[in-house]
Write a protein that holds these residues in place. Structure first.
Motif, PDB file in Angstrom:
ATOM      1  N   THR A  15     -24.320 -15.556  23.115  1.00  0.00           N
ATOM      2  CA  THR A  15     -24.652 -16.947  22.815  1.00  0.00           C
ATOM      3  C   THR A  15     -23.379 -17.709  22.431  1.00  0.00           C
ATOM      4  OG1 THR A  15     -25.144 -16.323  20.525  1.00  0.00           O
ATOM      5  CG2 THR A  15     -26.988 -16.436  22.065  1.00  0.00           C
ATOM      6  N   LEU A  16     -23.421 -19.014  22.602  1.00  0.00           N
ATOM      7  CA  LEU A  16     -22.259 -19.846  22.326  1.00  0.00           C
ATOM      8  C   LEU A  16     -21.953 -19.877  20.830  1.00  0.00           C
ATOM      9  CD1 LEU A  16     -20.197 -21.714  23.727  1.00  0.00           C
ATOM     10  CD2 LEU A  16     -21.730 -23.612  23.219  1.00  0.00           C
ATOM     11  N   ILE A  17     -20.672 -19.788  20.505  1.00  0.00           N
ATOM     12  CA  ILE A  17     -20.221 -19.779  19.116  1.00  0.00           C
ATOM     13  C   ILE A  17     -19.528 -21.096  18.805  1.00  0.00           C
ATOM     14  CG2 ILE A  17     -18.686 -18.623  17.469  1.00  0.00           C
ATOM     15  CD1 ILE A  17     -19.116 -16.067  19.082  1.00  0.00           C
ATOM     16  N   ARG A  18     -19.746 -21.602  17.616  1.00  0.00           N
ATOM     17  CA  ARG A  18     -19.152 -22.893  17.240  1.00  0.00           C
ATOM     18  C   ARG A  18     -17.641 -22.878  17.361  1.00  0.00           C
ATOM     19  NH1 ARG A  18     -21.110 -24.259  11.407  1.00  0.00           N
ATOM     20  NH2 ARG A  18     -20.530 -22.066  11.164  1.00  0.00           N
ATOM     21  N   ASN A  19     -17.021 -21.813  16.877  1.00  0.00           N
ATOM     22  CA  ASN A  19     -15.570 -21.711  16.923  1.00  0.00           C
ATOM     23  C   ASN A  19     -15.206 -20.254  17.170  1.00  0.00           C
ATOM     24  OD1 ASN A  19     -12.820 -21.748  16.625  1.00  0.00           O
ATOM     25  ND2 ASN A  19     -12.815 -22.962  14.754  1.00  0.00           N
ATOM     26  N   VAL A  20     -14.861 -19.955  18.413  1.00  0.00           N
ATOM     27  CA  VAL A  20     -14.595 -18.568  18.804  1.00  0.00           C
ATOM     28  C   VAL A  20     -13.417 -17.987  18.038  1.00  0.00           C
ATOM     29  CG1 VAL A  20     -13.855 -17.101  20.711  1.00  0.00           C
ATOM     30  CG2 VAL A  20     -15.588 -18.858  21.097  1.00  0.00           C
ATOM     31  N   LEU A  21     -12.393 -18.802  17.803  1.00  0.00           N
ATOM     32  CA  LEU A  21     -11.186 -18.288  17.157  1.00  0.00           C
ATOM     33  C   LEU A  21     -11.437 -17.851  15.727  1.00  0.00           C
ATOM     34  CD1 LEU A  21      -8.442 -20.747  18.439  1.00  0.00           C
ATOM     35  CD2 LEU A  21      -8.873 -18.408  19.174  1.00  0.00           C
ATOM     36  N   THR A  22     -12.413 -18.436  15.081  1.00  0.00           N
ATOM     37  CA  THR A  22     -12.685 -18.086  13.678  1.00  0.00           C
ATOM     38  C   THR A  22     -14.078 -17.473  13.542  1.00  0.00           C
ATOM     39  OG1 THR A  22     -13.457 -20.334  13.264  1.00  0.00           O
ATOM     40  CG2 THR A  22     -11.166 -19.852  12.760  1.00  0.00           C
ATOM     41  N   ARG A  23     -14.509 -16.726  14.577  1.00  0.00           N
ATOM     42  CA  ARG A  23     -15.846 -16.147  14.550  1.00  0.00           C
ATOM     43  C   ARG A  23     -16.013 -15.196  13.364  1.00  0.00           C
ATOM     44  NH1 ARG A  23     -17.803 -12.950  19.095  1.00  0.00           N
ATOM     45  NH2 ARG A  23     -16.618 -14.226  20.522  1.00  0.00           N
ATOM     46  N   ASN A  24     -14.923 -14.591  12.908  1.00  0.00           N
ATOM     47  CA  ASN A  24     -15.005 -13.636  11.810  1.00  0.00           C
ATOM     48  C   ASN A  24     -14.735 -14.271  10.436  1.00  0.00           C
ATOM     49  OD1 ASN A  24     -15.507 -11.452  13.578  1.00  0.00           O
ATOM     50  ND2 ASN A  24     -13.319 -11.298  14.022  1.00  0.00           N
ATOM     51  N   ILE A  80     -16.886 -22.237  33.523  1.00  0.00           N
ATOM     52  CA  ILE A  80     -15.839 -21.765  34.443  1.00  0.00           C
ATOM     53  C   ILE A  80     -14.888 -20.834  33.704  1.00  0.00           C
ATOM     54  CG2 ILE A  80     -13.803 -22.493  35.749  1.00  0.00           C
ATOM     55  CD1 ILE A  80     -15.371 -25.046  36.492  1.00  0.00           C
ATOM     56  N   PHE A  81     -14.501 -21.223  32.503  1.00  0.00           N
ATOM     57  CA  PHE A  81     -13.607 -20.403  31.685  1.00  0.00           C
ATOM     58  C   PHE A  81     -14.227 -19.041  31.398  1.00  0.00           C
ATOM     59  CE2 PHE A  81     -12.584 -18.941  27.384  1.00  0.00           C
ATOM     60  CZ  PHE A  81     -11.208 -18.808  27.460  1.00  0.00           C
ATOM     61  N   ARG A  82     -15.498 -19.017  31.013  1.00  0.00           N
ATOM     62  CA  ARG A  82     -16.175 -17.767  30.672  1.00  0.00           C
ATOM     63  C   ARG A  82     -16.244 -16.835  31.874  1.00  0.00           C
ATOM     64  NH1 ARG A  82     -21.784 -18.802  28.855  1.00  0.00           N
ATOM     65  NH2 ARG A  82     -21.720 -16.653  28.139  1.00  0.00           N
ATOM     66  N   HIS A  83     -16.528 -17.397  33.047  1.00  0.00           N
ATOM     67  CA  HIS A  83     -16.646 -16.566  34.246  1.00  0.00           C
ATOM     68  C   HIS A  83     -15.289 -15.955  34.624  1.00  0.00           C
ATOM     69  CE1 HIS A  83     -17.062 -15.530  38.518  1.00  0.00           C
ATOM     70  NE2 HIS A  83     -18.351 -15.411  38.270  1.00  0.00           N
ATOM     71  N   SER A  84     -14.241 -16.770  34.594  1.00  0.00           N
ATOM     72  CA  SER A  84     -12.914 -16.261  34.952  1.00  0.00           C
ATOM     73  C   SER A  84     -12.399 -15.272  33.916  1.00  0.00           C
ATOM     74  CB  SER A  84     -11.932 -17.429  35.095  1.00  0.00           C
ATOM     75  OG  SER A  84     -12.309 -18.270  36.161  1.00  0.00           O
ATOM     76  N   ALA A  85     -12.660 -15.547  32.635  1.00  0.00           N
ATOM     77  CA  ALA A  85     -12.221 -14.638  31.576  1.00  0.00           C
ATOM     78  C   ALA A  85     -12.902 -13.288  31.709  1.00  0.00           C
ATOM     79  CB  ALA A  85     -12.504 -15.240  30.206  1.00  0.00           C
ATOM     80  N   ALA A  86     -14.176 -13.281  32.117  1.00  0.00           N
ATOM     81  CA  ALA A  86     -14.931 -12.036  32.245  1.00  0.00           C
ATOM     82  C   ALA A  86     -14.429 -11.163  33.385  1.00  0.00           C
ATOM     83  CB  ALA A  86     -16.416 -12.339  32.440  1.00  0.00           C
ATOM     84  N   HIS A 117     -13.353 -11.832  26.985  1.00  0.00           N
ATOM     85  CA  HIS A 117     -14.363 -12.855  27.210  1.00  0.00           C
ATOM     86  C   HIS A 117     -13.957 -14.173  26.577  1.00  0.00           C
ATOM     87  CE1 HIS A 117     -18.247 -14.891  25.922  1.00  0.00           C
ATOM     88  NE2 HIS A 117     -18.249 -14.986  27.219  1.00  0.00           N
ATOM     89  N   ASP A 118     -13.301 -14.102  25.445  1.00  0.00           N
ATOM     90  CA  ASP A 118     -12.923 -15.305  24.714  1.00  0.00           C
ATOM     91  C   ASP A 118     -11.557 -15.834  25.131  1.00  0.00           C
ATOM     92  OD1 ASP A 118     -15.290 -15.065  23.353  1.00  0.00           O
ATOM     93  OD2 ASP A 118     -14.412 -13.893  21.738  1.00  0.00           O
ATOM     94  N   CYS A 119     -10.900 -15.169  26.063  1.00  0.00           N
ATOM     95  CA  CYS A 119      -9.588 -15.626  26.531  1.00  0.00           C
ATOM     96  C   CYS A 119      -9.400 -15.196  27.979  1.00  0.00           C
ATOM     97  CB  CYS A 119      -8.474 -15.084  25.643  1.00  0.00           C
ATOM     98  SG  CYS A 119      -8.448 -13.285  25.519  1.00  0.00           S
TER      99      CYS A 119
END
Length: 317
Positions: A305-314, A98-104, A109-111
């Motif tokens: 694809t799903l990321i373990r931790n979006v905030l620290t993807r880098n 739901i979050f991903r769809h609304s964010a898009a 995408h991540d917020c």
């Protein structure tokens, strides 16, 4: 690596559609051998789907930050936080979709931005005149957007990546919990919950999941993408697709990546945005695009694809 019944994709050949020729039906191609074979190497799940283990890890990361924030306003019965944890864990996949769809719907995408969050709340029919007016949702957004104090280097890096004017997933969950308490635990509530966790359950099960659109990437991959028919077409045009990829994607270190802006340039440059149809043949009829901007945007984000931790993807370990 098993995600529900997806283990079959690691061993059996790809499914065959009605348009596949008899010669192609004898092809024993599997995903491991297909054009998508690199997905297992590059995705955090190390699989062709977003798997249960990677979703569990993502929940663990989100709950680490969410739990600390819940302790600030759920003080009367702290044991309710443990119950809420189990409730959110069981519904984490649906809430994440739901979050991903609304964010898009916005440019991220991540917020999720303020307008997209309010639209979601209104779509679900959450606001009421008794205990939860629209201003309560606005207040929940503002309160949830306050960043927590950091104690470790990893937390500081995560907060640095956290957008200031939008909600990441754990902040989105916090905002929903605040709204649930306001709507079902207030003295003026029409429907009164027995506990804080019961209020969250009512909001999620009766309002959010039944009424909100979800971006379910696994369903698309399972039902439409990983078919032999599709693989044959993509393999046929693989060289041309790769050439277009190199033309529009940006070089980023060892990996060549395509951003959302580059994806838009690709859609315009290849004419995808100009493909359309006419509802009738009358002179002056307006052409309706086959691929409106929102559809192209959803296609881009849902392929992630799903990321373990979006905030620290880098800054992964």
């Amino acid at each position: 690596r098993e995600c529900k019944s997806e283990l079959k994709w690691f061993h059996k050949p790809l499914r065959i559609g009605a348009e596949t020729t008899q010669r192609q039906r004898g092809n024993r191609t599997t995903l491991v051998q297909s054009i998508f074979k690199d997905r297992c190497k590059e995705s955090d799940s190390r699989a062709f789907f977003d798997t249960v283990p990677i979703m569990a890890h993502a929940f663990k990361e989100d709950w680490h930050f969410l739990q600390a924030k819940l302790q600030r306003f759920i003080k009367q019965d702290p044991s309710q936080i443990v119950v809420i944890e189990g409730l959110i864990r069981e519904r984490y996949i649906q809430l994440s979709n739901i979050f991903r769809h609304s964010a898009a719907e916005g440019d991220e995408h991540d917020c999720i931005g303020f307008n997209e969050f309010i639209d979601l709340v209104v779509t679900c029919g959450i606001p009421d005149k008794a205990s939860c007016p629209l201003s309560a949702a606005q207040g929940a957004f503002i309160a949830a957007n306050v960043e927590m104090e950091t104690n470790t280097k990893a937390e500081k890096l995560a907060m640095d990546e956290n957008p200031d004017n939008a909600l990441c997933l754990y902040e989105f969950l916090e905002a929903l919990i605040r709204i649930a308490l306001r709507k079902f635990r207030d003295k003026a509530s029409k429907t009164t919950a027995d506990s804080d966790s019961d209020a969250v359950r009512i909001l999620v099960d009766d309002f959010l999941i039944p009424k909100c659109a979800q971006m379910d990437s696994n369903e698309f991959r399972r039902e439409h993408l990983y078919w032999l028919d599709i693989i044959m077409v993509l393999e046929t045009y693989k060289l041309k697709i790769s050439k277009l990829w190199r033309e529009y994607a940006t070089n980023s270190g060892a990996n060549q990546l395509m951003s959302i802006s580059e994806w838009r340039d690709f859609c315009v440059g290849t004419g995808l945005t100009r493909i359309g149809y006419y509802s009738n043949e009358k002179k002056g009829d307006t052409q309706t695009p086959f691929f409106p901007g929102t559809a192209l945007k959803y296609a881009f984000w849902s392929s992630q694809t799903l990321i373990r931790n979006v905030l620290t993807r880098n800054v992964r370990d």
